[in-house]
Motif scaffolding. Structure first.
Motif, PDB file in Angstrom:
ATOM      1  N   THR A 151       0.831  -1.208   0.000  1.00  0.00           N
ATOM      2  CA  THR A 151       0.000   0.000   0.000  1.00  0.00           C
ATOM      3  C   THR A 151       0.860   1.251   0.000  1.00  0.00           C
ATOM      4  N   VAL A 154       2.144   1.940  -3.442  1.00  0.00           N
ATOM      5  CA  VAL A 154       1.108   2.534  -4.293  1.00  0.00           C
ATOM      6  C   VAL A 154       0.981   4.029  -4.010  1.00  0.00           C
ATOM      7  N   ILE A 155       1.003   4.394  -2.719  1.00  0.00           N
ATOM      8  CA  ILE A 155       0.884   5.803  -2.341  1.00  0.00           C
ATOM      9  C   ILE A 155       2.067   6.609  -2.859  1.00  0.00           C
ATOM     10  N   GLN A 157       3.969   5.950  -5.439  1.00  0.00           N
ATOM     11  CA  GLN A 157       3.850   6.079  -6.890  1.00  0.00           C
ATOM     12  C   GLN A 157       2.833   7.143  -7.273  1.00  0.00           C
ATOM     13  N   ARG A 158       1.783   7.260  -6.484  1.00  0.00           N
ATOM     14  CA  ARG A 158       0.726   8.232  -6.785  1.00  0.00           C
ATOM     15  C   ARG A 158       1.153   9.665  -6.490  1.00  0.00           C
ATOM     16  N   TYR A 159       1.915   9.881  -5.414  1.00  0.00           N
ATOM     17  CA  TYR A 159       2.163  11.244  -4.946  1.00  0.00           C
ATOM     18  C   TYR A 159       3.608  11.728  -5.120  1.00  0.00           C
ATOM     19  N   LYS A 161       7.175  12.690  -7.301  1.00  0.00           N
ATOM     20  CA  LYS A 161       7.700  13.159  -8.583  1.00  0.00           C
ATOM     21  C   LYS A 161       9.190  12.841  -8.591  1.00  0.00           C
ATOM     22  N   ASP A 169       1.833  17.667  -2.397  1.00  0.00           N
ATOM     23  CA  ASP A 169       1.404  16.283  -2.638  1.00  0.00           C
ATOM     24  C   ASP A 169       1.289  15.512  -1.328  1.00  0.00           C
ATOM     25  N   CYS A 173      -2.040  13.689   0.104  1.00  0.00           N
ATOM     26  CA  CYS A 173      -2.030  12.313   0.593  1.00  0.00           C
ATOM     27  C   CYS A 173      -2.647  12.221   1.977  1.00  0.00           C
ATOM     28  N   LYS A 176      -6.472  12.598   1.798  1.00  0.00           N
ATOM     29  CA  LYS A 176      -7.158  11.407   1.284  1.00  0.00           C
ATOM     30  C   LYS A 176      -7.127  10.268   2.292  1.00  0.00           C
TER      31      LYS A 176
END
Length: 209
Positions: A151, A154-155, A157-159, A161, A169, A173, A176
């Protein structure tokens, strides 16, 4: 079940604010009273920032919130919050589904942002203004969340750069995580860590953030 992010310093923000009595709990979640302001909001230093951009209805939308937070300087030396981050900030606290934020909700957000900012600065040990994968994991753990490595990946990778997470970002996070945890918690009546809910309910909860 003790939910991550709740009861900790940065998750539910149940700490009292100036003017709040001992029985007033921030949050307004199911089973908790909403924040109430027993003194004149005009006496609050934050009110100047808020009222400068609020509409005649006494609320702010995402554009107005972005201007308000930028003018307040709460982001410090970090870049101003993006419009998208301001949208999900409002969604996190928009309990009446107006798409706007009132002053009491703004004060709750202010408390959350200050906590998240302090958390970010704590784990950003090299003071680069960004945090890396392992530092984000530390920050999330400080908030009381216990996430699996999958998990967390995944986080990141999403947030991230180029492998680094900027403050804007990071706050997105945090918003969310808090909002989705609250969405799940309110449906997990037995506190067992799993729930059943309708597809439409899932879409409403996830698409709003």
């Amino acid at each position: 079940m003790a939910y991550p992010g709740y009861g900790g310093e940065f998750g539910n923000f149940n700490s009292q604010m100036p003017g709040a009595g001992p029985d007033v709990i921030l949050g307004g979640y199911s089973g908790y009273p909403a924040y109430s302001d027993p003194y004149s909001s005009a006496d609050d230093t934050m009110y100047a920032y808020f009222s400068a951009v609020a509409g005649q209805d006494g609320e702010v939308d995402a554009d107005e919130l972005q201007r308000c937070l930028t003018q307040s300087g709460i982001n410090g030396t970090y870049s101003p919050f993006s419009l998208e981050t301001c949208r999900i900030m409002i969604a996190m606290l928009d309990r009446d589904y107006t798409g706007k934020m009132g002053f009491n909700e703004f004060k709750e957000l202010w408390a959350a942002l200050n906590g998240w900012k302090q958390n970010f600065m704590t784990v950003d040990q090299d003071q680069s203004g960004t945090i890396e994968h392992h530092e984000l994991g530390e920050a999330i753990a400080l908030m009381g969340y216990r996430l699996s490595p999958q998990t967390l990946t995944v986080i990141v990778q999403r947030y991230s750069k180029n492998g680094r997470i900027f403050f804007d970002d990071y706050v997105a996070c945090c918003v969310k995580l808090r909002a989705l945890t609250d969405f799940f918690r309110k449906r997990d009546h037995l506190r067992q860590g799993f729930v059943n809910f309708a597809y439409d309910d899932f879409l409403q909860g996830s698409m709003a953030i």
